[in-house]
Design a protein around this motif. Structure first.
Motif, short mmCIF file in Angstrom:
data_model
loop_
_atom_site.label_atom_id
_atom_site.label_comp_id
_atom_site.label_asym_id
_atom_site.label_seq_id
_atom_site.Cartn_x
_atom_site.Cartn_y
_atom_site.Cartn_z
N ALA A 72 0.83 -1.21 0.00
CA ALA A 72 0.00 0.00 0.00
C ALA A 72 0.86 1.26 0.00
O ALA A 72 0.39 2.34 -0.36
CB ALA A 72 -0.93 0.00 1.21
N TYR A 73 2.13 1.13 0.41
CA TYR A 73 3.04 2.27 0.42
C TYR A 73 4.15 2.14 -0.63
O TYR A 73 5.14 2.86 -0.59
CB TYR A 73 3.66 2.43 1.82
CG TYR A 73 2.65 2.79 2.86
CD1 TYR A 73 2.18 4.11 2.99
CD2 TYR A 73 2.12 1.82 3.70
CE1 TYR A 73 1.23 4.44 3.93
CE2 TYR A 73 1.16 2.14 4.66
CZ TYR A 73 0.71 3.45 4.77
OH TYR A 73 -0.24 3.78 5.70
N PHE A 74 3.95 1.23 -1.55
CA PHE A 74 4.90 1.05 -2.65
C PHE A 74 4.16 1.37 -3.95
O PHE A 74 3.29 0.61 -4.40
CB PHE A 74 5.44 -0.39 -2.67
CG PHE A 74 6.59 -0.60 -3.61
CD1 PHE A 74 7.90 -0.40 -3.19
CD2 PHE A 74 6.38 -1.00 -4.92
CE1 PHE A 74 8.98 -0.59 -4.05
CE2 PHE A 74 7.45 -1.20 -5.80
CZ PHE A 74 8.74 -1.00 -5.35
N SER A 75 4.47 2.49 -4.53
CA SER A 75 3.70 3.02 -5.67
C SER A 75 4.31 2.62 -7.01
O SER A 75 5.44 2.11 -7.08
CB SER A 75 3.64 4.55 -5.58
OG SER A 75 4.95 5.08 -5.76
N GLU A 76 3.58 2.92 -8.06
CA GLU A 76 4.08 2.74 -9.42
C GLU A 76 5.34 3.58 -9.64
O GLU A 76 6.28 3.15 -10.32
CB GLU A 76 3.00 3.11 -10.43
CG GLU A 76 3.42 3.04 -11.90
CD GLU A 76 3.67 1.63 -12.42
OE1 GLU A 76 4.27 1.49 -13.51
OE2 GLU A 76 3.26 0.65 -11.75
N GLN A 77 5.36 4.76 -9.02
CA GLN A 77 6.54 5.63 -9.12
C GLN A 77 7.76 4.96 -8.46
O GLN A 77 8.87 5.01 -9.00
CB GLN A 77 6.25 6.97 -8.44
CG GLN A 77 7.36 8.00 -8.64
CD GLN A 77 7.03 9.34 -8.00
OE1 GLN A 77 5.93 9.55 -7.51
NE2 GLN A 77 8.00 10.24 -8.00
N ASP A 78 7.54 4.33 -7.31
CA ASP A 78 8.63 3.59 -6.64
C ASP A 78 9.13 2.47 -7.54
O ASP A 78 10.34 2.27 -7.69
CB ASP A 78 8.14 2.98 -5.31
CG ASP A 78 7.78 4.02 -4.28
OD1 ASP A 78 8.45 5.07 -4.24
OD2 ASP A 78 6.82 3.81 -3.53
N TYR A 79 8.19 1.76 -8.12
CA TYR A 79 8.52 0.64 -9.01
C TYR A 79 9.34 1.12 -10.21
O TYR A 79 10.39 0.54 -10.53
CB TYR A 79 7.22 -0.04 -9.47
CG TYR A 79 7.38 -1.03 -10.59
CD1 TYR A 79 7.95 -2.29 -10.38
CD2 TYR A 79 6.92 -0.73 -11.88
CE1 TYR A 79 8.09 -3.20 -11.41
CE2 TYR A 79 7.05 -1.63 -12.91
CZ TYR A 79 7.63 -2.86 -12.68
OH TYR A 79 7.77 -3.76 -13.71
N LEU A 113 7.53 -8.37 -5.69
CA LEU A 113 6.13 -8.61 -5.32
C LEU A 113 5.20 -7.69 -6.12
O LEU A 113 4.16 -8.13 -6.63
CB LEU A 113 5.93 -8.39 -3.82
CG LEU A 113 6.53 -9.45 -2.90
CD1 LEU A 113 6.51 -8.99 -1.45
CD2 LEU A 113 5.79 -10.79 -3.03
N TYR A 114 5.59 -6.43 -6.24
CA TYR A 114 4.78 -5.48 -7.01
C TYR A 114 4.71 -5.90 -8.47
O TYR A 114 3.64 -5.86 -9.10
CB TYR A 114 5.40 -4.08 -6.89
CG TYR A 114 4.59 -2.99 -7.55
CD1 TYR A 114 3.64 -2.27 -6.84
CD2 TYR A 114 4.77 -2.69 -8.91
CE1 TYR A 114 2.89 -1.26 -7.46
CE2 TYR A 114 4.04 -1.68 -9.53
CZ TYR A 114 3.09 -0.98 -8.80
OH TYR A 114 2.35 0.00 -9.41
N ARG A 115 5.85 -6.30 -9.02
CA ARG A 115 5.91 -6.69 -10.43
C ARG A 115 5.05 -7.93 -10.70
O ARG A 115 4.33 -8.00 -11.70
CB ARG A 115 7.37 -6.94 -10.84
CG ARG A 115 7.56 -7.25 -12.31
CD ARG A 115 9.03 -7.24 -12.67
NE ARG A 115 9.27 -7.75 -14.01
CZ ARG A 115 9.19 -7.04 -15.14
NH1 ARG A 115 8.85 -5.76 -15.08
NH2 ARG A 115 9.44 -7.59 -16.31
#
Length: 548
Positions: A72-79, A113-115
């Motif tokens: 929830a605190y890892f954004s597309e921008q972070d990615y 995990l996001y990917r």
């Protein structure tokens, strides 16, 4: 002082989370796949006339639930900001970025995990590669960040790894893709998983596979399992085969879902999916890596092996799994490092055998010419005709005895099936869900009445035939014989010779093709060295276009 620093770090994390906008949870929803299945019936390859894509039993919402707060605190921008540091990077490069403070193990884990979530939640790009995720992996990554001292750039420390789901792993079920094992098979770690953990690798999760390591149904799709659904090739989703049986391992590495993955092979199950997904796969000599705690086909031929994006990662990864296992009768004590002080930089002095019958393949021939021009000595070989009679008998009888041993000694006691026959009967109770493509090979195992004495003769005959085919390795004093993909994996398997496959290009259709090095027993270090030289010479691997 130490406590103050830890508390300060904790408060920094809390404050940063509070200042960042909390993102809404991502929900996985099943999509209507009826049109996709209808289109698939026109595929020229009978094995790709799928009856389903999505798993009927997996819920990715449940699998991702433990990571909801952190993501929830890892954004597309972070990615996007981390992509240049992570995507297609080898282990030394990742460790360098971490040492320099540009990255840490927690962010690396969150990135993967996001990917995975990003692509597996897209009906047009999902690969059905994941079966389960380690719910504690972010916590474990934070611990490694906290305890990190001087980490070698050639270390597996903190690297998120995926395991084929026939490898016992604490905290996640081991299913072999089969519903008969899905609910109850909660086990301790397999020996190689213990080795990885001792070397501080992060076990990210488990990946899909061809059910029962593709010794289950006949002519069915590669990469299908009742638990995981249909694994798809990122270079041509539902267009190209994934290879098998370590399909999820090959697909996940190709799509950059983790740093690397473990596969297992009996005959081609590492080389095939590695080749089809343009990754590096090593099938070591039997006994180099332990088989304890792995769902078997054949104790005669089975072995786990590393699947990676580069040869250097492959050597690092296999080093991290080494260890003498007293519970595996074939286990060998390997004292050398497969990476050592690094690899030689020139092809001069390397002697390679080329198989005349496959020189008609233009990509193979082109790469052979390139090796020759760069200094390798090339010897053309016309191998003798051999008999492969009895290969299925070997697999049938080994599995008839080896699977019950696993179920009795390495599976959870709650698993109700205790033999191949009991798995067959279990599946018949709901064959549309449990075995939609049939279970013809399991039926064959049940019916095969070959005795153990007869089996020993079959094994010796096959080994002799395989060694005859590969006799040039000794007769010509070759470093390796060069093949394509898994063309000669069965021959290498019965001979108990190692193989290494390295990307060598792409067909006009975009389908990957690889060069496979077959070596003498225990020549893994030499194969990796030559594979590295070839990789540096050609730099053939490309990231799949739709997964950049």
């Amino acid at each position: 002082m130490k406590k103050i620093i830890v508390l300060f770090s904790f408060f920094i994390i809390i404050i940063s989370c509070q200042t960042k906008e909390k993102l809404p949870p991502v929900v996985f929803e099943k999509y209507d796949e009826s049109k996709d299945i209808e289109q698939q019936q026109d595929h020229e390859n009978p094995r790709m006339k799928f009856v389903l894509f999505q798993s009927k039993v997996l819920d990715l919402n449940t699998i991702f639930k433990p990571f909801e707060e952190d993501l929830a605190y890892f954004s597309e921008q972070d990615y996007q900001s981390l992509k240049p540091l992570v995507l297609e990077q080898d282990i030394p490069s990742l460790q360098k970025s971490i040492t320099e403070g540009k990255l840490n193990y927690e962010k690396l884990t969150l990135f993967y995990l996001y990917r995975i979530r990003k692509f597996e939640n897209d009906p047009k790009k999902s690969l059905n590669a994941i079966i389960s995720l380690n719910p504690n992996v972010i916590k474990e990554a934070r611990e490694l960040d906290k305890n990190k001292k001087e980490v070698s750039k050639f270390s597996i420390y903190g690297m998120p790894i995926l395991l084929k789901d026939n490898i016992n792993t604490k905290g996640m079920p081991t299913t072999a893709g089969a519903l008969a094992l899905k609910q109850n098979n909660i086990t301790d770690d397999a020996f190689i998983v213990k080795q990885l953990k001792e070397n501080n690798a992060l076990i990210l999760g488990k990946v899909n596979l061809s059910e029962w390591a593709y010794y289950f149904c006949s002519g069915c799709p590669l990469g299908y399992s009742a638990v995981g659904g249909q694994t798809l090739n990122p270079y041509g989703r539902a267009k190209f085969e994934t290879g098998g049986s370590s399909s999820g391992s090959g697909v996940a590495v190709a799509a950059n879902y983790a740093v690397a993955a473990v596969g297992t092979e009996t005959s081609g199950s590492i080389t095939s999916p590695s080749s089809q997904n343009s990754v590096v796969g090593l099938k070591p000599t039997i006994g180099v890596l332990s088989r304890s705690g792995i769902v078997p086909i054949s104790t005669t031929l089975d072995t786990p092996g590393p699947m990676t994006k580069s040869v250097i990662d492959n050597a690092i990864f296999v080093d991290a799994m080494l260890g003498y296992d007293t519970s595996d009768a074939a286990s060998k004590e390997i004292k050398e490092s497969y990476l050592g002080d690094g690899f030689q930089r020139q092809l001069q002095g390397v002697k390679l055998g080329v198989l005349k019958p496959i020189l008609t393949d233009s990509i193979y021939a082109l790469n052979i010419e390139l090796l020759k021009k760069t200094g390798a000595e090339i010897v053309e070989i016309t191998p003798p005709e051999i008999s492969f009679n009895g290969f299925l008998t070997l697999l049938n009888i080994d599995m008839k005895y080896d699977l019950p041993k696993y179920l009795a000694n390495s599976a959870d006691k709650a698993v109700t099936v205790k033999s191949v026959k009991e798995v067959v009967d279990f599946n018949l109770k709901d064959s549309l869900l449990r075995a939609p493509y049939g279970q013809q090979l399991f039926d064959g195992i049940v019916k095969d009445e070959t005795t153990l004495e007869e089996l020993e003769i079959v094994k010796e005959n096959l080994k002799g035939e395989g060694e005859k085919y590969l006799a040039s390795l000794n007769n010509e004093n070759l470093d390796a014989i060069l093949s394509i993909n898994n063309y000669h994996s069965g021959i290498a398997a019965v001979s108990k010779y190692p193989t290494l496959t390295v990307p060598m290009g792409y067909k006009k259709t975009g389908e990957p093709i690889s060069l496979t090095f077959i070596g003498k027993p225990l020549s893994e270090r030499r194969l990796l060295e030559i594979g590295y030289l070839f990789e540096q010479l050609t730099k053939s691997r490309k990231l799949p276009e739709n997964y950049k």
